[in-house]
Design a protein around this motif. Sequence first.
Motif, PDB file in Angstrom:
ATOM      1  N   LYS A  27       0.739  -1.226   0.089  1.00 24.37           N
ATOM      2  CA  LYS A  27       0.056   0.060  -0.069  1.00 24.37           C
ATOM      3  C   LYS A  27       1.003   1.125   0.037  1.00 24.37           C
ATOM      4  O   LYS A  27       0.706   2.225  -0.742  1.00 24.37           O
ATOM      5  CB  LYS A  27      -0.855  -0.080   1.258  1.00 24.37           C
ATOM      6  CG  LYS A  27      -1.607   1.285   1.200  1.00 24.37           C
ATOM      7  CD  LYS A  27      -2.129   1.360   2.779  1.00 24.37           C
ATOM      8  CE  LYS A  27      -1.170   1.853   3.816  1.00 24.37           C
ATOM      9  NZ  LYS A  27      -1.926   2.185   5.084  1.00 24.37           N
ATOM     10  N   ARG A  28       1.917   1.461   0.811  1.00 22.63           N
ATOM     11  CA  ARG A  28       2.913   2.274   0.955  1.00 22.63           C
ATOM     12  C   ARG A  28       3.727   2.492  -0.484  1.00 22.63           C
ATOM     13  O   ARG A  28       4.284   3.440  -0.571  1.00 22.63           O
ATOM     14  CB  ARG A  28       3.602   2.207   2.343  1.00 22.63           C
ATOM     15  CG  ARG A  28       3.100   2.406   3.550  1.00 22.63           C
ATOM     16  CD  ARG A  28       3.932   2.948   4.647  1.00 22.63           C
ATOM     17  NE  ARG A  28       4.997   1.853   4.467  1.00 22.63           N
ATOM     18  CZ  ARG A  28       5.147   0.768   5.399  1.00 22.63           C
ATOM     19  NH1 ARG A  28       4.323   0.447   6.308  1.00 22.63           N
ATOM     20  NH2 ARG A  28       6.329  -0.218   5.357  1.00 22.63           N
ATOM     21  N   GLY A  29       3.828   1.483  -1.073  1.00 22.02           N
ATOM     22  CA  GLY A  29       4.690   1.552  -2.192  1.00 22.02           C
ATOM     23  C   GLY A  29       6.163   1.083  -1.933  1.00 22.02           C
ATOM     24  O   GLY A  29       6.973   1.181  -2.822  1.00 22.02           O
ATOM     25  N   ASP A  30       6.201   0.315  -0.871  1.00 20.66           N
ATOM     26  CA  ASP A  30       7.668  -0.025  -0.344  1.00 20.66           C
ATOM     27  C   ASP A  30       8.116  -1.402  -1.225  1.00 20.66           C
ATOM     28  O   ASP A  30       9.134  -1.473  -1.185  1.00 20.66           O
ATOM     29  CB  ASP A  30       7.559  -0.249   1.249  1.00 20.66           C
ATOM     30  CG  ASP A  30       7.642   1.162   1.981  1.00 20.66           C
ATOM     31  OD1 ASP A  30       7.665   2.065   1.389  1.00 20.66           O
ATOM     32  OD2 ASP A  30       7.386   1.123   3.198  1.00 20.66           O
ATOM     33  N   LEU A  31       7.145  -2.194  -1.480  1.00 20.23           N
ATOM     34  CA  LEU A  31       7.217  -3.307  -2.184  1.00 20.23           C
ATOM     35  C   LEU A  31       6.392  -3.588  -3.477  1.00 20.23           C
ATOM     36  O   LEU A  31       4.888  -3.256  -3.229  1.00 20.23           O
ATOM     37  CB  LEU A  31       6.871  -4.414  -1.174  1.00 20.23           C
ATOM     38  CG  LEU A  31       6.990  -5.854  -1.352  1.00 20.23           C
ATOM     39  CD1 LEU A  31       8.585  -6.172  -1.808  1.00 20.23           C
ATOM     40  CD2 LEU A  31       6.401  -6.903  -0.616  1.00 20.23           C
ATOM     41  N   LYS A  32       6.968  -3.723  -4.496  1.00 25.07           N
ATOM     42  CA  LYS A  32       6.119  -3.936  -5.606  1.00 25.07           C
ATOM     43  C   LYS A  32       5.295  -5.035  -5.755  1.00 25.07           C
ATOM     44  O   LYS A  32       5.697  -6.270  -5.115  1.00 25.07           O
ATOM     45  CB  LYS A  32       7.198  -3.876  -6.738  1.00 25.07           C
ATOM     46  CG  LYS A  32       7.972  -2.511  -7.040  1.00 25.07           C
ATOM     47  CD  LYS A  32       8.683  -2.682  -8.470  1.00 25.07           C
ATOM     48  CE  LYS A  32       9.445  -1.526  -8.521  1.00 25.07           C
ATOM     49  NZ  LYS A  32      10.618  -1.556  -9.572  1.00 25.07           N
ATOM     50  N   ALA A  33       4.207  -5.021  -6.319  1.00 22.82           N
ATOM     51  CA  ALA A  33       3.399  -6.293  -6.415  1.00 22.82           C
ATOM     52  C   ALA A  33       2.590  -5.951  -7.975  1.00 22.82           C
ATOM     53  O   ALA A  33       2.242  -4.793  -8.342  1.00 22.82           O
ATOM     54  CB  ALA A  33       2.444  -6.489  -5.251  1.00 22.82           C
ATOM     55  N   SER A  34       2.198  -7.252  -8.339  1.00 17.95           N
ATOM     56  CA  SER A  34       1.234  -7.092  -9.502  1.00 17.95           C
ATOM     57  C   SER A  34       0.051  -7.825  -9.311  1.00 17.95           C
ATOM     58  O   SER A  34      -0.059  -8.672  -8.652  1.00 17.95           O
ATOM     59  CB  SER A  34       1.939  -7.658 -10.837  1.00 17.95           C
ATOM     60  OG  SER A  34       3.252  -7.073 -11.082  1.00 17.95           O
ATOM     61  N   LYS A  35      -1.084  -7.483 -10.228  1.00 24.06           N
ATOM     62  CA  LYS A  35      -2.159  -8.013  -9.811  1.00 24.06           C
ATOM     63  C   LYS A  35      -2.512  -9.121 -11.043  1.00 24.06           C
ATOM     64  O   LYS A  35      -2.296  -8.693 -12.201  1.00 24.06           O
ATOM     65  CB  LYS A  35      -3.424  -7.022 -10.263  1.00 24.06           C
ATOM     66  CG  LYS A  35      -5.012  -7.606  -9.881  1.00 24.06           C
ATOM     67  CD  LYS A  35      -5.286  -7.520  -8.407  1.00 24.06           C
ATOM     68  CE  LYS A  35      -6.517  -7.791  -8.209  1.00 24.06           C
ATOM     69  NZ  LYS A  35      -7.531  -6.791  -8.666  1.00 24.06           N
TER      70      LYS A  35
END
Length: 342
Positions: A27-35
């Motif tokens: 949520k904070r953008g600290d860790l990248k994720a993909s949907k």
Amino acid sequence: MGEKLLTAKEAAEILKVRKNTVYDMIKRGDLKASKLGKQLRIRQEDLDFYIQYGSQYGSQASTMLNEGKTQTNGIDKDEFEKNILNISNGSTDMAGRNKTTQKGMANQIIICGQDMVLDLLANRLNQCIGENVFRSYKGSYNALYAMYQGEVNVATAHLWHGKTNSYNIPYISSMLPGTDLVVLHLLKRKQGFYVQKGNPKNIQSFEDLKRSDITIVNREPGSGVRVLIDEKLRQAGIPTQEVNGYQDIVSSHLEAAAAVNRGDADVAVGSEKHSLSVPGIDFLFIQEESYDMVIRKEDFLKKPYQKMIEIIRSSEYQKEVAGLGGYNVENMGKIIYSDLIQ
């Protein structure tokens, strides 16, 4: 061969944190994720990069949200907010995103603080009383301020007061004037220096931070660690402008440890627990801190809050917290300050 993709649960197991903490990092953008369809996936290389370098690369997602762009790490903005910012009540920073009025808070509990034990508490409390428990991730000083402003219901703190050599009560008394309160002890944690393996700069005390060959990485204003650093420097008579790296800020224990690990700094201050998650650094004990919870007197006797206290005092919750390692749960739930009895 395709790249390895991890679920939030798998990433949490690697980082030794709760799954909701991983959601908050995304949520904070600290860790990248993909949907992928309806599921979130984290690339192994992105997780490895986070472990080694912290979240310096992760501001892009937060920036895109703030600027109103439609895509965040490949996730539609509306879907990102729906599935990440509100992934569960236990991980939503309601107070951080929207100022909550006292009226709007009437039927919900917002627990403020950064430690993952609060995620565990929020999850357990949600299971008992329904979908009305939320999390805010402000640091200690800012948590107390948010409580005074009526943005959160419950605040937590680990603020060391140098003049009295005590934790939290002096700050609580001064930052919440005219407010009747109850303060519960939660746990104790070891705070210390993060140094490179073998302590090559032979760092032993805060006096060493004024050396020209020492560079620190600092924590954000309002965090318990920042208050500890500032108080210790004040006691030692060391002006902050004489400390190399004092203006270099990170926002978590893990980021501070990672900065030392990769050589961006010689030393940082943080909890023993988080130092165990980063290879290549040693932990040098400074002192044991008290982590405490603040509740308004008017809320204390209400059923949802009594249920929260019952959970805190339960052997099941205390065993779960102790099992995480690095926490002393002796006297958890004990009232250490109260305006209930005048």
